[in-house]
Scaffold this motif. Structure first.
Motif, PDB file in Angstrom:
ATOM      1  N   LEU A 295       0.759  -1.384  -0.333  1.00  0.00           N
ATOM      2  CA  LEU A 295      -0.646   0.267   0.196  1.00  0.00           C
ATOM      3  C   LEU A 295       1.154   0.621   0.002  1.00  0.00           C
ATOM      4  N   THR A 296       0.470   1.924  -0.816  1.00  0.00           N
ATOM      5  CA  THR A 296       1.388   3.292  -0.366  1.00  0.00           C
ATOM      6  C   THR A 296       0.179   4.226   0.590  1.00  0.00           C
ATOM      7  N   ILE A 297       1.279   4.221   1.827  1.00  0.00           N
ATOM      8  CA  ILE A 297       1.194   4.997   3.105  1.00  0.00           C
ATOM      9  C   ILE A 297       1.960   6.322   3.233  1.00  0.00           C
ATOM     10  N   CYS A 298       0.952   7.219   3.567  1.00  0.00           N
ATOM     11  CA  CYS A 298       1.295   9.109   3.542  1.00  0.00           C
ATOM     12  C   CYS A 298       1.065   9.672   4.946  1.00  0.00           C
TER      13      CYS A 298
ATOM     14  N   ARG B 281      -6.459   4.675  -0.794  1.00  0.00           N
ATOM     15  CA  ARG B 281      -5.828   6.104  -1.151  1.00  0.00           C
ATOM     16  C   ARG B 281      -4.629   5.066  -2.670  1.00  0.00           C
ATOM     17  N   THR B 282      -4.387   4.319  -1.966  1.00  0.00           N
ATOM     18  CA  THR B 282      -3.915   2.909  -3.005  1.00  0.00           C
ATOM     19  C   THR B 282      -5.050   2.654  -3.864  1.00  0.00           C
TER      20      THR B 282
ATOM     21  N   SER C 137      -5.054  11.470  -9.528  1.00  0.00           N
ATOM     22  CA  SER C 137      -3.216  12.022  -8.198  1.00  0.00           C
ATOM     23  C   SER C 137      -3.754  12.204  -6.667  1.00  0.00           C
ATOM     24  N   LEU C 138      -2.697  12.367  -6.631  1.00  0.00           N
ATOM     25  CA  LEU C 138      -2.563  12.370  -5.176  1.00  0.00           C
ATOM     26  C   LEU C 138      -2.744  13.910  -4.348  1.00  0.00           C
TER      27      LEU C 138
END
Ligand code: FO1
Length: 325
Positions: free
Chosen positions: A43-46, A101-102, A110-111
């Motif tokens: 996963l993309t973690i921010c 989000r992922t 886009s983010l």
């Protein structure tokens, strides 16, 4: 007054909350560090975006400052039993934001757009912008070798000795249209009391971003993350020592030198005010609850408003509460 605040980490999120409380809905925009972002469990973690969003929504864990209140860690325990990575404390509710989000990133969204959807879903009136839609990754050069940011910060608990910090991808990173517009529309720009090396520098490392901030007509005010010779949270003071810098708000002033129009100093460090050659507000910068966050937010805005109006002159010091302390 339109206010743009640069933030990352827990200190940044605290002042962001105070600024939001002190301003009319919609007057604040947050520009947030994404150098801490990483891939974990696929996963993309921010973390910094989420810390800011949770704090602005008032759903953050009040003890850690990051993650969610009333969180459970059932998935983390199950992952650990499966031999998966368990050094990063992902909570069950928090996990939902990373999954969503992922999923959206994989759809090509886009983010910036994803972050906007997430903050709206939590009822936040403040715009929250990632510093870029292009990945920039903070790399910490240490005595144990180069460590990706979360490996240095969480896995190794900031223990390795820091030699330097770099930002992979910064030179190629582009500013989003939303970030460009936010800088152009700002009457005042605030650097929150975030770690200068790990939270604000990654934002400034994007060449186009630094150039836009230098060009900005709005004055830039930084709030000190160093109080009485230490950092209120995190490794800023430890890093200053390891990189041969003085542990002092003056090091922060130097770091932002070409950008700064005003500085907010804690009253414990009032003695330093004459060593700073931009206007200085001396006040209590320690934020322990919503009241102290809001008061610091209000005072920073009032100080900024004076700078917007063209006063006080360079070198002047605004004294707040010093004589009463
Ligand atoms: N920080 C920690 O020190 N330990 C953790 O296990 C941890 C988990 C975590 C999960 C989600 C999230 O959004 C943030 C989390 N953080 C954790 C905080 C975060 O990694 C750092 O505070 C920031 O990246 C530094 O600004």
């Amino acid at each position: 007054m339109n206010v743009l605040a640069l933030a990352g980490g827990v200190g940044g999120a605290k002042l962001a909350t105070g600024l939001q409380a002190a301003l009319p809905p919609g007057a604040l925009t947050l520009l947030v560090n994404t150098g801490d972002d990483f891939e974990h469990w696929g996963l993309t973690i921010c973390p910094d975006l989420d810390t800011v969003i949770y704090n602005l929504a008032g759903v953050n864990n009040p003890e850690t400052g990051w993650g969610r209140a009333e969180e459970t860690f059932t998935t983390l325990r199950a992952m650990s039993l499966l031999g998966g990575e368990d050094w990063f404390g992902l909570g069950d509710q928090d996990l939902a934001i990373h999954l969503r989000r992922t999923e959206w990133l994989r759809q090509g969204i886009s983010l910036t757009e994803i972050t906007d959807r997430l903050r709206r879903s939590l009822g936040i009136s403040t715009a929250v912008l990632p510093m870029s839609d292009t990945p920039v990754r903070t790399l910490v050069h240490t005595d144990e070798g180069d460590l990706p940011f979360q490996h240095y910060f969480v896995r190794r608990r900031c223990e390795p000795l820091v030699i330097d910090v770099s930002f992979v991808g910064a030179d190629e990173a582009q500013m989003s249209e939303a970030a460009q517009e936010a800088i152009a529309a700002a009457d005042l720009i605030v650097f929150c009391p975030s770690n200068p090396y790990l939270s604000i520098d990654p934002i400034l490392s994007i060449p186009e971003m630094r150039a836009s901030l230098i060009r900005a007509t709005a004055p830039i005010v930084a709030v000190t993350p160093i109080v009485g010779g230490s950092a209120l949270k995190g490794p800023a003071a430890k890093m200053m020592r390891e990189m041969g810098q003085m542990i002092s708000p003056l090091t922060v002033v130097d770091r932002y030198a070409d950008l700064l129009d005003g500085f907010v100093l804690d009253r414990q460090d009032a003695i330093l005010r004459d060593s700073i050659d931009v206007p200085v507000l001396v006040t209590n910068t320690v934020m322990t609850d919503l009241d102290s966050k809001t008061i610091l937010g209000r005072e920073t805005l009032a100080f900024g408003a004076l700078l917007v109006a063209g006063a006080p002159a360079q070198g002047a010091a605004l004294d707040k509460n010093v004589s009463s302390s």
